[in-house]
Motif scaffolding. Structure first.
Motif, PDB file in Angstrom:
ATOM      1  N   PHE A   1       0.827  -1.204   0.000  1.00  0.00           N
ATOM      2  CA  PHE A   1       0.000   0.000   0.000  1.00  0.00           C
ATOM      3  C   PHE A   1       0.863   1.257   0.000  1.00  0.00           C
ATOM      4  O   PHE A   1       0.618   2.184  -0.770  1.00  0.00           O
TER       5      PHE A   1
ATOM      6  N   GLN B   1       0.502   3.775  -3.061  1.00  0.00           N
ATOM      7  CA  GLN B   1      -0.624   4.422  -2.403  1.00  0.00           C
ATOM      8  C   GLN B   1      -1.561   5.118  -3.392  1.00  0.00           C
ATOM      9  O   GLN B   1      -2.779   4.963  -3.329  1.00  0.00           O
TER      10      GLN B   1
ATOM     11  N   PHE C   1      -3.805   2.759  -5.368  1.00  0.00           N
ATOM     12  CA  PHE C   1      -4.916   2.204  -4.591  1.00  0.00           C
ATOM     13  C   PHE C   1      -6.094   3.168  -4.601  1.00  0.00           C
ATOM     14  O   PHE C   1      -7.215   2.798  -4.913  1.00  0.00           O
ATOM     15  N   ILE C   2      -5.790   4.431  -4.249  1.00  0.00           N
ATOM     16  CA  ILE C   2      -6.861   5.418  -4.110  1.00  0.00           C
ATOM     17  C   ILE C   2      -7.513   5.661  -5.470  1.00  0.00           C
ATOM     18  O   ILE C   2      -8.741   5.685  -5.586  1.00  0.00           O
TER      19      ILE C   2
ATOM     20  N   ILE D   1      -9.730   2.624  -6.531  1.00  0.00           N
ATOM     21  CA  ILE D   1     -11.021   2.601  -5.857  1.00  0.00           C
ATOM     22  C   ILE D   1     -11.958   3.630  -6.477  1.00  0.00           C
ATOM     23  O   ILE D   1     -13.102   3.335  -6.810  1.00  0.00           O
ATOM     24  N   SER D   2     -11.441   4.837  -6.686  1.00  0.00           N
ATOM     25  CA  SER D   2     -12.292   5.878  -7.223  1.00  0.00           C
ATOM     26  C   SER D   2     -12.761   5.510  -8.625  1.00  0.00           C
ATOM     27  O   SER D   2     -13.916   5.707  -8.983  1.00  0.00           O
TER      28      SER D   2
ATOM     29  N   SER E   1     -13.262   2.598  -9.847  1.00  0.00           N
ATOM     30  CA  SER E   1     -14.238   1.511  -9.869  1.00  0.00           C
ATOM     31  C   SER E   1     -15.630   2.031  -9.604  1.00  0.00           C
ATOM     32  O   SER E   1     -16.598   1.542 -10.145  1.00  0.00           O
TER      33      SER E   1
ATOM     34  N   ARG F   1      -6.113  10.137   5.785  1.00  0.00           N
ATOM     35  CA  ARG F   1      -6.750   9.287   4.780  1.00  0.00           C
ATOM     36  C   ARG F   1      -6.134   7.884   4.819  1.00  0.00           C
ATOM     37  O   ARG F   1      -6.837   6.883   4.784  1.00  0.00           O
TER      38      ARG F   1
ATOM     39  N   TYR G   1      -7.988   4.377   5.686  1.00  0.00           N
ATOM     40  CA  TYR G   1      -8.134   3.451   4.563  1.00  0.00           C
ATOM     41  C   TYR G   1      -7.502   2.090   4.838  1.00  0.00           C
ATOM     42  O   TYR G   1      -8.058   1.053   4.473  1.00  0.00           O
TER      43      TYR G   1
ATOM     44  N   ILE H   1      -7.941  -2.860   3.684  1.00  0.00           N
ATOM     45  CA  ILE H   1      -7.227  -3.778   2.795  1.00  0.00           C
ATOM     46  C   ILE H   1      -6.545  -4.911   3.558  1.00  0.00           C
ATOM     47  O   ILE H   1      -5.940  -5.781   2.959  1.00  0.00           O
TER      48      ILE H   1
ATOM     49  N   GLY I   1     -12.800   1.732   1.945  1.00  0.00           N
ATOM     50  CA  GLY I   1     -13.138   1.752   0.522  1.00  0.00           C
ATOM     51  C   GLY I   1     -14.285   2.714   0.240  1.00  0.00           C
ATOM     52  O   GLY I   1     -14.202   3.568  -0.652  1.00  0.00           O
TER      53      GLY I   1
ATOM     54  N   VAL J   1     -13.147   6.339   0.601  1.00  0.00           N
ATOM     55  CA  VAL J   1     -12.410   6.871  -0.547  1.00  0.00           C
ATOM     56  C   VAL J   1     -13.356   7.223  -1.698  1.00  0.00           C
ATOM     57  O   VAL J   1     -13.204   8.245  -2.363  1.00  0.00           O
ATOM     58  N   LEU J   2     -14.383   6.387  -1.890  1.00  0.00           N
ATOM     59  CA  LEU J   2     -15.372   6.682  -2.933  1.00  0.00           C
ATOM     60  C   LEU J   2     -16.109   7.980  -2.636  1.00  0.00           C
ATOM     61  O   LEU J   2     -16.315   8.814  -3.523  1.00  0.00           O
TER      62      LEU J   2
ATOM     63  N   ALA K   1     -13.856  10.882  -3.348  1.00  0.00           N
ATOM     64  CA  ALA K   1     -13.759  11.171  -4.776  1.00  0.00           C
ATOM     65  C   ALA K   1     -15.011  11.896  -5.252  1.00  0.00           C
ATOM     66  O   ALA K   1     -14.936  12.835  -6.052  1.00  0.00           O
TER      67      ALA K   1
ATOM     68  N   PHE L   1     -24.529   3.827  -4.703  1.00  0.00           N
ATOM     69  CA  PHE L   1     -23.579   2.781  -5.097  1.00  0.00           C
ATOM     70  C   PHE L   1     -23.052   2.028  -3.883  1.00  0.00           C
ATOM     71  O   PHE L   1     -23.072   0.794  -3.833  1.00  0.00           O
TER      72      PHE L   1
END
Lengths: 452, 294
Positions: free
Chosen positions: A434, A438, A441-442, A445-446, A448, B105, B109, B113, B169, B172-173, B176, B214
């Motif tokens: 990670f 890093q 990863f971020i 995710i965004s 997806s 962050r 996060y 994982i 996860g 983070v979404l 964004a 979502f």
């Protein structure tokens, strides 16, 4: 409300929140570095401690008992020291177990452990001599019948020259408790059997360790922070086949990443860079397959793999990744679509085949997206538990995740320091990965969730 | 169809052929067989024998089945909304520039994982009734903590707490999503004197509603199938099967009791539960989801 006030409030909330979020992992690492008795101390301490004091003129690591809250330097507190009885043999100190100690007598009875080793062609095997009991007496002059113990624990009988056998005295806890170790009981003059202290935190590694409780003034006890790095080696040993687990996991990670990257990029190309009738309708089917819960297909898939003879092998865990999983296809397709059409058109006019355009034009431009897909596949394989649980039958095929659970279920939840050390070993590569990647990863995710 | 179109169709199908083959082998075929097996008496050793809807009628009178359904819905009902709220709050706090933002962050996060088996180990240790850090922390504020994993009334809350820890996860979404909200909205709200809470409710939440939707769907799908943590932390469903989740019960039937037909029937039920909840969530949220540009 002044802005700085809001900012400060946010900062404080975030600090407390992120600390709380880190507690489980910090506690895992903290426990992993403690000696076993400190994992069970109440109140718990965050750092692995080591106490030293001078006992019988010797500075020694000791265990500390309960200290009264108002203890001053003069308060006597209970401490425990670990010691062994031992005798000198061939210039070496051999630990013994005290069997009978009659204070009146000049002699004491002790038990000592040893095993035999047989070396041939540079390979050393432990052996068990079978000539002690009369039925298996030595077959010929200078020849001894022994049971040779192979690396995998198998036994075979063999006659070997007595001169090739070496006697090894048992000095560690493991050595004296092995099934092929022999013990002898000796009666010796009292002065030959001497006492020696051993380091408290290492006491479980030594043979025939006894403990004694003393009282020392609190001021004489020194405290320092000493992590038990040996717990990691200890947990690897306790897990048994850690090396195999790691190897299997890495092999699977390699194969699944390879499979996913190859198949998903080809399929995503077909869904984004070539315009063919019905393409988008079929793509809805791809998206739809993401809704299928694994439990639904779990049993029939097991049947398929059993018919193929794959149960008990790693194949069910990696072969399917060569057939393009929906989620990664979706991710890559989104990325492929952002590349201008003109690039492919120009290559087509130059007479490039579709496959060459894919390989030489599109793929090089999509490295970031492909890296993200590879990264998440690696993570998924490393963390997967249900798949290995269903398909793997032999312990030597286990992955790290399954091996960790197996270790936990076997040892029944007492050796928390080893369990946490093993967990740390499973978690650490992911955390390191990670920090190395890093941003990816971020972004992954965004990607997806949003750009759909 | 012109020659060129046919050529392109052939090319397209060639490129997607890995997926087509995989879909047939590991998608369509297993689904059809799952439906078929759900009407069969089937285990590993013998071939399937058609028994009609018996597996489904057996379910009705299987107390453990109902218990698993109850546990799973209970788990989902709390863990999904709690996780969503927590993820959204963290994301909103992190959204504007603040010292050490990338550290925060990272800290939030990372738990998401960590391999689930290791998470299960750590939670078993943290929530150990006698030696666990959790109960020690509670004892500091004068509360005697329960035997989290051994007391039937606390096993489900323990699972819910541990799931809430892994909201990275979703966070983070949200982050964004929040980053795409035009700054001008907040600026004009500031000018109008709207307080942070008001801005949260009237700007942030509506603007990220597609992400909420979502995450909600992903959360429902994930929580109904939750397997690893309950399986490892509470073998056999824990005390009095109080934390036996549906996916674990399906696994037990398929691979421990050899009732593969029954397991398939339950998996089909699981599928419909997920479908129903997704539909419900879509209906409940549908009108409130705001898509920019529509």
């Amino acid at each position: 409300m002044p802005r700085t006030g809001v900012q400060l409030f946010r900062f404080v909330v975030l600090t407390i929140g992120s600390l709380i979020f880190m507690v489980p992992l910090l506690w895992m690492i903290s426990t992993a570095l403690k000696p076993i008795d400190q994992t069970m101390s109440m109140p718990p301490k965050w750092t692995p401690k080591q106490w030293t004091a001078t006992v019988d003129g010797e500075t020694l690591e000791i265990g500390l008992g309960k200290v009264p809250e108002d203890a001053t330097d003069q308060t006597p507190v209970p401490v425990t020291a670990a010691f062994q009885w031992g005798v000198e043999r061939e210039g070496q100190r051999i630990p013994v177990r005290m069997r009978r100690d009659d204070a009146e007598a000049d002699t004491v009875t002790v038990e000592m452990s040893h095993h035999w080793e047989w070396t041939r062609e540079g390979k050393t095997n432990p052996v068990r001599r079978l000539d002690h009991d009369s039925e298996n007496a030595a077959s010929a002059e200078g020849q001894v019948l022994v049971a040779v113990i192979d690396e995998d624990g198998g036994l075979r009988r063999q006659t070997v020259p007595e001169a090739e056998l070496v006697k090894i005295y048992g000095t560690t806890h493991d050595a004296v408790n092995r099934s092929y170790s022999d013990s002898v009981t000796l009666t010796l003059p009292r002065e030959q059997v001497t006492r020696a202290y051993v380091r408290w935190n290492q006491r479980q590694e030594h043979a025939y360790v006894k403990t004694q409780t003393l009282e020392l003034p609190y001021g004489d006890i020194h405290e320092s922070v000493v992590p038990q790095w040996g717990n990691f080696a200890g947990s690897i040993k306790e897990m048994g086949q850690f090396g195999r687990y790691l190897r299997n996991t890495l092999v699977l990670c390699f194969l699944t990443v390879l499979g996913t990257v190859c198949s998903c990029s080809v399929v995503a190309y077909g869904f984004s860079r070539i315009e063919w009738p019905g393409r988008d309708k079929i793509f809805y089917v791809v998206l739809g397959t993401m809704m299928i819960p694994f439990p639904v297909i779990m049993v029939p898939l097991y049947g398929v793999f059993r018919d193929l003879g794959w149960i008990g092998t790693l194949k069910p865990l990696w072969v399917p990744t060569f057939f393009a999983g929906a989620f990664n296809v979706f991710l890559l397709r989104q990325f492929f679509r952002t590349i201008p059409k003109e690039l492919s058109e120009a290559a087509r006019i130059d007479g490039c085949s579709e496959f060459r355009i894919f390989l030489q034009v599109i793929l090089p431009l999509c490295k970031p997206a492909i890296t993200v897909v590879a990264l998440f596949q690696f993570l998924g394989t490393w963390n997967d538990f249900l798949g290995p649980l269903i398909y793997l039958t032999d312990q030597k095929d286990y992955t790290l995740a399954l091996g960790l659970q197996f270790f936990q279920s076997q040892q029944g939840g007492t050796q928390w320091h080893y369990l946490m050390a093993a967990s740390t070993l499973v978690v650490a590569p992911i955390i390191i990965l990670f920090f190395m990647a890093q941003r990816m990863f971020i972004e992954g995710i965004s990607m997806s969730g949003l750009k759909g | 169809m012109t020659r060129n179109e046919r050529r392109k169709l052939g090319m397209g199908l060639l490129f997607i052929s890995p997926w087509l083959i995989g879909f047939a082998l590991f998608g369509i075929y297993p689904i059809c067989m799952a439906v078929y097996y759900s009407f069969c008496d089937y285990d590993v050793l013998r071939s399937a024998v058609w028994v009609g809807p018996m597996n489904y009628t057996d379910m009705m009178s299987d107390d453990v089945f109902w218990k698993a359904i109850y546990n799973t819905l209970f788990y989902a009902l709390f863990s999904v909304p709690l996780g969503l709220m927590l993820a959204l709050v963290i994301a909103v706090l992190l959204n504007r520039p603040i010292a050490g933002r990338s550290f925060f962050r990272t800290f939030f996060y990372i738990p998401s994982i960590v391999p689930l088996v290791a998470v299960a180990m750590v939670w078993m240790w943290l929530f150990n009734g006698d030696l666990g850090l959790m109960n020690y922390g509670l004892s500091l504020i004068g509360i005697e903590g329960p035997q989290w994993l051994a007391d039937a009334s606390w096993t489900k809350p323990t699972l819910i707490l541990s799931s809430v820890w892994q909201v990275g996860g979703a966070m983070v979404l949200f982050l964004a999503g929040l980053q795409d909200v035009p700054k001008s909205l907040y600026e004009s709200a500031d000018l109008d004197g709207a307080n942070p809470l008001g801005q949260f409710w009237h700007i942030s939440v509506p603007m990220v509603s597609p992400v909420i939707y979502f995450n909600l769907i992903i959360g429902i799908i994930g929580s109904i199938q939750e397997f690893v943590k309950p399986f490892v932390m509470l073998p056999g469903g824990g005390e009095n099967r109080s934390a036996l989740l549906f996916a674990v019960y399906i696994y037990e039937n398929a691979f421990l009791y050899g009732n593969m037909g029954y397991a398939c029937a339950m998996a089909i039920v699981l599928f419909f539960i997920i479908m129903f909840l997704t539909w419900l969530a879509t209906r409940a949220m549908g009108r409130h989801v705001y898509y920019a540009g529509e």
